[in-house]
Design an enzyme around this catalytic site. Structure first.
Site, PDB file in Angstrom:
ATOM      1  N   GLN A  10      -8.918   9.339   2.535  1.00  0.00           N
ATOM      2  CA  GLN A  10      -8.951  10.651   1.881  1.00  0.00           C
ATOM      3  C   GLN A  10      -8.826  11.803   2.875  1.00  0.00           C
ATOM      4  OE1 GLN A  10      -8.917  11.667  -1.307  1.00  0.00           O
ATOM      5  NE2 GLN A  10      -8.830   9.564  -2.072  1.00  0.00           N
ATOM      6  N   SER A  70      -3.622   5.851   4.317  1.00  0.00           N
ATOM      7  CA  SER A  70      -2.643   5.436   3.310  1.00  0.00           C
ATOM      8  C   SER A  70      -1.700   6.596   3.003  1.00  0.00           C
ATOM      9  CB  SER A  70      -3.385   5.017   2.046  1.00  0.00           C
ATOM     10  OG  SER A  70      -2.462   4.696   1.034  1.00  0.00           O
ATOM     11  N   THR A 125       8.586  -8.627   7.148  1.00  0.00           N
ATOM     12  CA  THR A 125       9.594  -7.654   7.572  1.00  0.00           C
ATOM     13  C   THR A 125       9.098  -6.240   7.294  1.00  0.00           C
ATOM     14  OG1 THR A 125      11.294  -9.270   7.080  1.00  0.00           O
ATOM     15  CG2 THR A 125      12.022  -6.974   7.303  1.00  0.00           C
ATOM     16  N   HIS A 140       0.314   7.455   0.539  1.00  0.00           N
ATOM     17  CA  HIS A 140       0.449   8.140  -0.759  1.00  0.00           C
ATOM     18  C   HIS A 140      -0.675   9.137  -1.044  1.00  0.00           C
ATOM     19  CE1 HIS A 140      -2.377   5.956  -3.590  1.00  0.00           C
ATOM     20  NE2 HIS A 140      -2.363   5.081  -2.595  1.00  0.00           N
ATOM     21  N   GLY A 188      -4.033   1.547   2.166  1.00  0.00           N
ATOM     22  CA  GLY A 188      -5.442   1.696   2.526  1.00  0.00           C
ATOM     23  C   GLY A 188      -6.242   0.426   2.300  1.00  0.00           C
ATOM     24  N   SER A 189      -5.997  -0.234   1.193  1.00  0.00           N
ATOM     25  CA  SER A 189      -6.793  -1.431   0.869  1.00  0.00           C
ATOM     26  C   SER A 189      -6.585  -2.521   1.911  1.00  0.00           C
ATOM     27  CB  SER A 189      -6.410  -1.972  -0.519  1.00  0.00           C
ATOM     28  OG  SER A 189      -6.632  -0.986  -1.498  1.00  0.00           O
ATOM     29  N   CYS A 220     -14.993   4.240 -16.954  1.00  0.00           N
ATOM     30  CA  CYS A 220     -14.535   3.819 -18.278  1.00  0.00           C
ATOM     31  C   CYS A 220     -13.018   3.759 -18.327  1.00  0.00           C
ATOM     32  CB  CYS A 220     -15.021   4.784 -19.341  1.00  0.00           C
ATOM     33  SG  CYS A 220     -16.802   4.827 -19.434  1.00  0.00           S
ATOM     34  N   ASN A 239     -13.921   9.439  -1.719  1.00  0.00           N
ATOM     35  CA  ASN A 239     -12.790   9.700  -2.602  1.00  0.00           C
ATOM     36  C   ASN A 239     -13.188  10.342  -3.928  1.00  0.00           C
ATOM     37  OD1 ASN A 239     -13.761   6.854  -2.401  1.00  0.00           O
ATOM     38  ND2 ASN A 239     -12.716   6.688  -4.366  1.00  0.00           N
TER      39      ASN A 239
HETATM   40  C1  LIG Z   1      -6.906   5.337  -2.219  1.00  0.00           C
HETATM   41  C2  LIG Z   1      -7.988   4.863  -1.328  1.00  0.00           C
HETATM   42  C3  LIG Z   1      -7.963   3.565  -0.778  1.00  0.00           C
HETATM   43  C4  LIG Z   1      -6.903   2.561  -1.141  1.00  0.00           C
HETATM   44  O1  LIG Z   1      -5.660   2.905  -0.633  1.00  0.00           O
HETATM   45  P1  LIG Z   1      -4.345   2.190  -1.217  1.00  0.00           P
HETATM   46  O2  LIG Z   1      -3.252   2.643  -0.331  1.00  0.00           O
HETATM   47  O3  LIG Z   1      -4.189   2.691  -2.625  1.00  0.00           O
HETATM   48  O4  LIG Z   1      -4.584   0.717  -1.147  1.00  0.00           O
HETATM   49  C5  LIG Z   1      -8.967   3.198   0.085  1.00  0.00           C
HETATM   50  N1  LIG Z   1      -9.961   4.055   0.406  1.00  0.00           N
HETATM   51  C6  LIG Z   1     -10.022   5.306  -0.096  1.00  0.00           C
HETATM   52  C7  LIG Z   1     -11.127   6.209   0.320  1.00  0.00           C
HETATM   53  C8  LIG Z   1      -9.042   5.747  -0.982  1.00  0.00           C
HETATM   54  O5  LIG Z   1      -9.125   6.980  -1.480  1.00  0.00           O
END
Ligand SMILES: *Cc1c(COP(=O)(O)O)cnc(C)c1O
Length: 396
Positions: A179, A199, A237, A201, A70-71, A324, A151
């Site tokens: 999300q 993303s 790759t 995961h 996602g990032s 925190c 999120n």
């Molecule tokens: C988890 C998340 C990301 C980042 O995704 P990664 O695969 O962990 O880099 C970006 N945006 C939102 C809204 C997320 O919940």
């Protein structure tokens, strides 16, 4: 028995995703760029995964780019849009105050380089208003970036309405749908987006793999230079096992998505109703326009971290909006964006459930959490002051 209620942070990999990965690792070890049969077999698996993901999003396979997650997808979309518009003298970005840091920090970096950004208010309900997006758009606006669902508080944004506005004004539109993907139905055509990030995961796929959807007319500039993979837009790759695992996870999540969402949101509502019975507790984010699995509340007079640790001891894996846990004392920018005062934002609890959770787990959480909150309040000097009338309650 442990209860996992932190699916917005990451999800357990599904059986189907795991099996798909293992079979690719064992049997499809060629490099998709190689001309020999092993390579061509890998190229076929890559194409099939791309087509399957495109089917899930309602687009064509050549609009799907694989990234590390996602990032990277968010960063690539933002940088690409801005580079494109810069040639036309446009250096302004419209976004919201409560985006994920992958978006916010990418935009902050651009601001340091002389770009301008408007951060839209998301109001107390955690929803951006399309008319305010429209008003924020200027002659020199390069990009609008609004997340599909938040999120932390799970609120779903009016993406297709914003898409219509951006299309009318011919402005590139990106949505971080990390999300939402695999949890609510997504159709990029209906949404009117130029870029969409997801993303694996977050929907029971593996970590370190994601997708950037980029509409045919939307340009993509690579963040990393190198080989010609992904049509010269993303060198390196291909992570084929992860890509196959992601495609399997998304297909699985999308089949029967409406029924799953219905079942999960019924559990969510039961949990919310149970928690709101605790005195001086408030729900964060709109109750209706909300991800099926997101529960986020603030309890007055306690610290989110203590609550998390106690819940962990009692077998519940949860999260707090307070940062925190990530080593900073600042409360969540999301809770501040919806107007929660600092002391209230520190007492937040996020429970993110999905189709792997059960009714029994919901009952157990609605039983445990009030007891833990009461115990923490009994030990809290802040609560004591409130009880004795030395301070006024913020949450009635
Ligand atoms: C988890 C998340 C990301 C980042 O995704 P990664 O695969 O962990 O880099 C970006 N945006 C939102 C809204 C997320 O919940």
């Amino acid at each position: 028995m442990r209860i996992y209620a932190d699916n917005a942070a990451t999800t357990k990999i599904s059986r189907k995703a795991r099996d798909a990965m293992i079979s690719v690792m064992d049997e499809v070890y060629g490099n998709p760029s190689s001309l020999h049969s092993e390579g061509q077999r890998a190229a076929e698996v890559l194409l099939k995964a791309r087509e399957d993901i495109a089917d899930c999003l309602g687009c064509s396979a050549d609009e799907i780019y694989f990234t590390s997650g996602g990032s990277e997808s968010d960063n690539t979309a933002i940088v690409s849009a801005v580079k494109y518009a810069e040639k036309r003298g446009k250096r302004h970005i419209v976004t919201t105050a409560f985006e994920h840091h992958a978006v916010l920090h990418a935009i902050k970096k651009l601001e340091a380089q002389g770009y301008e950004a408007t951060y839209l208010d998301v109001h107390e309900n955690g929803i951006v208003r399309p008319d305010e997006v429209e008003k924020a758009i200027r002659e020199d606006t390069a990009l609008v970036s609004v997340m599909y669902a938040n999120n932390e508080i799970g609120t779903i944004q009016p993406i297709s309405e914003i898409g219509r506005i951006c299309n009318e004004k011919k402005i590139l539109f990106h949505t971080d749908a990390v999300q939402a993907a695999g949890h609510v139905k997504l159709d990029v055509g209906e949404l009117g987006v130029d870029y969409l990030a997801l993303s694996a995961h977050k929907f029971h796929g593996p970590r370190g793999i994601g997708v950037l959807y980029a509409k045919r007319r939307a340009t993509l500039s690579p963040l990393i230079e190198g080989g010609a993979q992904e049509k010269n837009r993303r060198a390196g790759t291909e992570n084929l096992p992860a890509i196959a695992g992601m495609a399997a996870a998304l297909k699985d999540a999308v089949s029967g998505i409406d029924e799953t969402a219905c079942r999960v949101s019924a559990m969510r509502d039961k949990l919310i109703d149970g928690l709101l019975k605790i005195p001086h507790t408030v729900l964060n984010g709109d109750k209706e326009s909300r991800l099926p699995g997101n529960v986020n509340v603030c309890f007055e007079g306690i610290e989110g971290e203590s609550l998390l640790l106690m819940l962990d001891m009692m077998g519940v894996a949860a999260s707090s909006g307070s940062a925190c846990t990530s080593g900073s004392l600042d409360p969540s920018h999301v809770l501040l964006a919806i107007g929660r005062p600092h002391e209230i934002a520190h007492g937040s609890l996020r429970l993110t459930i999905d189709d792997e959770n059960t009714d029994e787990e919901i009952e157990k959480m609605t039983d445990i959490i009030p007891k833990v909150v009461e115990k923490l309040r009994d030990m809290s000097p802040v609560w004591d002051d409130l009880q004795k009338g030395r301070n006024k309650y913020v949450i009635q």
